[in-house]
Design a protein around this motif. Structure first.
Motif, mmCIF file in Angstrom:
data_model
loop_
_atom_site.group_PDB
_atom_site.id
_atom_site.type_symbol
_atom_site.label_atom_id
_atom_site.label_comp_id
_atom_site.label_asym_id
_atom_site.label_seq_id
_atom_site.Cartn_x
_atom_site.Cartn_y
_atom_site.Cartn_z
ATOM 1 N N UNK A 100 0.772 -0.888 -0.243
ATOM 2 C CA UNK A 100 -0.083 0.434 -0.100
ATOM 3 C C UNK A 100 0.676 1.238 -0.346
ATOM 4 N N UNK A 101 0.318 2.035 -0.901
ATOM 5 C CA UNK A 101 1.555 3.005 -1.211
ATOM 6 C C UNK A 101 1.729 3.934 0.225
ATOM 7 N N UNK A 102 0.471 5.016 0.552
ATOM 8 C CA UNK A 102 0.977 5.085 1.665
ATOM 9 C C UNK A 102 1.324 4.436 2.973
ATOM 10 N N UNK A 103 1.660 3.415 3.181
ATOM 11 C CA UNK A 103 1.909 2.943 3.521
ATOM 12 C C UNK A 103 3.785 2.448 3.637
ATOM 13 N N UNK A 106 6.505 8.314 0.379
ATOM 14 C CA UNK A 106 6.079 9.211 0.616
ATOM 15 C C UNK A 106 5.281 9.009 -0.913
ATOM 16 N N UNK A 107 3.804 9.822 -0.385
ATOM 17 C CA UNK A 107 3.648 9.546 -2.782
ATOM 18 C C UNK A 107 3.838 10.671 -2.551
ATOM 19 N N UNK A 108 3.891 12.257 -2.375
ATOM 20 C CA UNK A 108 4.642 13.304 -2.886
ATOM 21 C C UNK A 108 5.604 13.206 -3.602
ATOM 22 N N UNK A 109 6.184 12.718 -2.076
ATOM 23 C CA UNK A 109 8.252 13.244 -2.303
ATOM 24 C C UNK A 109 8.454 12.126 -3.180
ATOM 25 N N UNK A 110 8.259 10.793 -3.221
ATOM 26 C CA UNK A 110 8.688 10.080 -4.262
ATOM 27 C C UNK A 110 7.862 9.574 -5.229
ATOM 28 N N UNK A 111 7.162 10.682 -5.632
ATOM 29 C CA UNK A 111 6.271 10.068 -6.841
ATOM 30 C C UNK A 111 7.079 10.248 -7.780
ATOM 31 N N UNK A 316 10.804 8.263 4.945
ATOM 32 C CA UNK A 316 10.992 9.531 5.353
ATOM 33 C C UNK A 316 9.520 9.806 4.740
ATOM 34 N N UNK A 317 8.739 11.260 4.887
ATOM 35 C CA UNK A 317 8.306 11.992 4.647
ATOM 36 C C UNK A 317 9.044 13.490 4.779
ATOM 37 N N UNK A 318 9.207 13.810 3.109
ATOM 38 C CA UNK A 318 9.997 15.522 3.901
ATOM 39 C C UNK A 318 8.731 16.387 2.794
ATOM 40 N N UNK A 319 8.820 17.603 3.677
ATOM 41 C CA UNK A 319 7.543 18.573 3.264
ATOM 42 C C UNK A 319 8.382 19.826 4.605
ATOM 43 N N UNK A 320 8.825 20.810 3.144
ATOM 44 C CA UNK A 320 9.975 22.022 3.457
ATOM 45 C C UNK A 320 11.565 22.021 4.053
ATOM 46 N N UNK A 321 11.939 21.090 3.983
ATOM 47 C CA UNK A 321 13.107 20.224 3.999
ATOM 48 C C UNK A 321 13.102 19.282 5.136
ATOM 49 N N UNK A 322 12.094 19.287 6.195
ATOM 50 C CA UNK A 322 12.241 18.338 7.563
ATOM 51 C C UNK A 322 11.874 16.940 7.226
ATOM 52 N N UNK A 327 2.937 9.796 7.938
ATOM 53 C CA UNK A 327 2.107 10.277 8.854
ATOM 54 C C UNK A 327 0.412 10.409 7.418
ATOM 55 N N UNK A 328 0.318 9.219 6.906
ATOM 56 C CA UNK A 328 -0.978 8.912 6.300
ATOM 57 C C UNK A 328 -2.688 10.042 6.088
ATOM 58 N N UNK A 329 -2.391 10.176 7.556
ATOM 59 C CA UNK A 329 -4.118 10.232 7.790
ATOM 60 C C UNK A 329 -4.048 11.500 8.747
ATOM 61 N N UNK A 330 -3.246 12.735 8.299
ATOM 62 C CA UNK A 330 -2.926 13.303 9.602
ATOM 63 C C UNK A 330 -1.619 14.178 9.364
ATOM 64 N N UNK A 331 -1.554 15.262 10.273
ATOM 65 C CA UNK A 331 -0.148 16.027 9.674
ATOM 66 C C UNK A 331 1.216 15.765 10.623
ATOM 67 N N UNK A 332 2.331 15.816 9.783
ATOM 68 C CA UNK A 332 3.325 14.992 10.591
ATOM 69 C C UNK A 332 3.835 15.545 12.680
ATOM 70 N N UNK A 333 4.038 14.539 12.927
ATOM 71 C CA UNK A 333 4.214 14.673 14.581
ATOM 72 C C UNK A 333 5.523 14.446 15.239
#
Length: 486
Positions: A100-103, A106-111, A316-322, A327-333
């Motif tokens: 399952x891709x979301x697990x 990173x559906x965005x960064x690894x597209x 890891x999922x990378x957002x804004x360099x971090x 976090x497939x079901x919400x915001x990064x924690x």
């Protein structure tokens, strides 16, 4: 192509003997040649019991099919290293051939990398309603090479306070093989309390050379075979038929026991370890192999996983360099840093080690683990000089410890009845065992097994086995034969 049941005889003259008991015309759907006829399902239900009462019991066999091999694929163009790394991550995280891709990524960064895997025909998207690259994919490409992992810095001298190893996984696998073979010879029905009926359990106990089970018919009275039954249930190798409550063995049991001792042990480990943690197992196996005769510092081992295999469990999922944990079901924690590793991956590593300890693959003292003999077998380290089995002209077999694999134990106990279990196990080949074997195998395979494990197979044993096989194959009903349509 169609699948039929075929009744066959070893010589055409036997047809008249069969016809004198049961007319075959009402059951015959076609004639293949002088010794083979296609019969309908009514034959097994109506005619076979009559033949059995008159001493002409047909041997029931199941057609075997050669495995279908995938055609060789031409070598593909080399993929960039980042794509190869993702492919290894995908392969390690597949379950039943899917991810399952979301697990997994990173559906965005690894597209772009995911699209490259699709373009290389290593994964195939399964149509669904999830956002692009977050849904299910079938894993169809070949297994990639395992990434390098050097655990040598965690190796240390074994301390004196290691605990005693519990009942080992390899002994359990052998007992499961023995019990499964006994259940093939003596099918049992389960009571509503979930225990075998007493009469059948006694017959199984006699086959296993277990006096407590043979006398009282209760698995709980013999912890060894009670544990083996629970092991078969854990592997999904037995199930209870809901209507007649008969205990059925999985037809793929041989595949579960196949291969080396380490192969069979690994299947048992993977059944007990959470599927999401399976990517850790190759690292632990490499560490145990490196610690042969010594021990491992758990803290250093975790550090080495962090340094050399940081993304073995989570990408890891990378957002804004971090970098964040997925976090497939919400915001990064949780940041993808050392604190996160200690809270997540290090804990998962301890979970895996607890399972290995329960199976007797490792010994423990505070902060230290050391492989047992079974653990080294699981890790692919073979320190045993395998003694040959001994076969006498009186059809008796003597099987020393560690002389056969669990798969070979299963086959021997199908062919022979156990006389005694001690430091060495004693068996005697018998006619009934050969007939049971022939339901799914050929007699040449039995002789090949004996030739492989014994220094000498007496000619009297060969002659007896072939004579029993010839007798059992006089009249055979084979289910699942594939024939061309008329």
């Amino acid at each position: 192509m169609r699948v039929v049941s075929v009744l066959s005889v070893s010589h055409p003259a036997i047809w008249s003997e069969v016809e004198s008991v049961v007319p075959l015309a009402p059951f015959t759907e076609g004639v293949l040649d002088a010794t083979r006829r296609i019969v309908g399902p009514e034959f097994a239900r109506d005619a076979a019991p009559v033949l059995t009462k008159r001493g002409l019991a047909p041997l029931i066999r199941f057609a075997r099919r050669a495995p279908v091999l995938d055609p060789p694929t031409p070598p593909a163009a080399p993929l960039p290293r980042v794509v190869v790394n993702l492919w290894g991550h995908v392969w390690r995280h597949q379950q039943a051939g899917q991810v399952l891709g979301s697990r997994v990524w990173d559906p965005e960064g690894d597209a772009p990398l995911v699209d490259a895997l699709v373009g290389a025909e290593l994964i195939v998207p399964v149509v669904g309603e999830l956002p692009p690259r977050a849904g299910a994919y079938r894993v169809v490409g070949p297994a990639p090479a395992e990434p390098p992992f050097d655990p040598s810095d965690a190796v240390m001298p074994a301390p004196d306070d290691l605990d005693a190893p519990p009942h080992g996984a390899v002994a359990l696998l052998h007992d499961m093989a023995s019990l499964a073979a006994a259940l093939l010879h003596h099918p049992v029905r389960m009571t509503h309390a979930g225990t075998p009926d007493v009469a059948a359990a006694r017959r199984v106990g006699a086959r296993l050379a277990s006096p407590p089970l043979a006398e009282r018919g209760k698995l709980a009275d013999d912890p060894r075979w009670d544990r083996a039954m629970r092991g078969l249930s854990l592997l999904g190798a037995v199930r209870t038929e809901p209507i007649e409550r008969s205990l059925l063995l999985d037809p793929h049991l041989e595949e579960m026991l196949a291969g080396t001792v380490g192969d069979a042990a690994d299947r048992l480990v993977r059944r007990l370890v959470e599927p999401d943690l399976h990517p850790l197992l190759p690292l632990v196996r490499a560490a145990i192999a490196a610690a042969s005769g010594q021990a491992l510092d758990e803290v250093v081992l975790a550090d080495l996983v962090f340094e050399q295999a940081r993304e073995v469990l989570y990408r890891p999922w990378r957002r804004d360099g971090v970098a964040w944990y997925p976090f497939p079901h919400g915001d990064p924690t949780r940041p993808f840093d050392r604190d996160g590793f200690d809270a997540m991956e290090a804990r998962h590593l301890r979970d895996v080690l607890r399972v290995l300890h329960r199976l007797g693959l490792i010994r423990r003292s505070p902060g230290v683990i050391a492989p047992t003999h079974d653990g080294l077998s699981w890790a692919g380290v073979d320190l045993t000089e395998h003694a040959p089995i001994w076969i006498g002209s009186d059809l008796e077999l003597i099987v020393p410890p560690e002389s056969v694999t669990p798969w070979e134990r299963f086959q021997i106990e199908r062919l022979a009845v156990c006389l005694a279990r001690d430091v060495v196990d004693r068996y005697r080949l018998d006619r009934r065992g050969v007939a049971q074997w022939l339901a799914t195998h050929e007699i040449d395979e039995a002789l090949a097994l004996l030739d492989r494990r014994a220094r000498v197979v007496p000619s009297t044993v060969r002659e007896s086995l072939r004579a029993w096989a010839d007798g059992a194959l006089r009249l055979v009903l084979t289910h699942g034969v594939v024939v061309d349509p008329d």
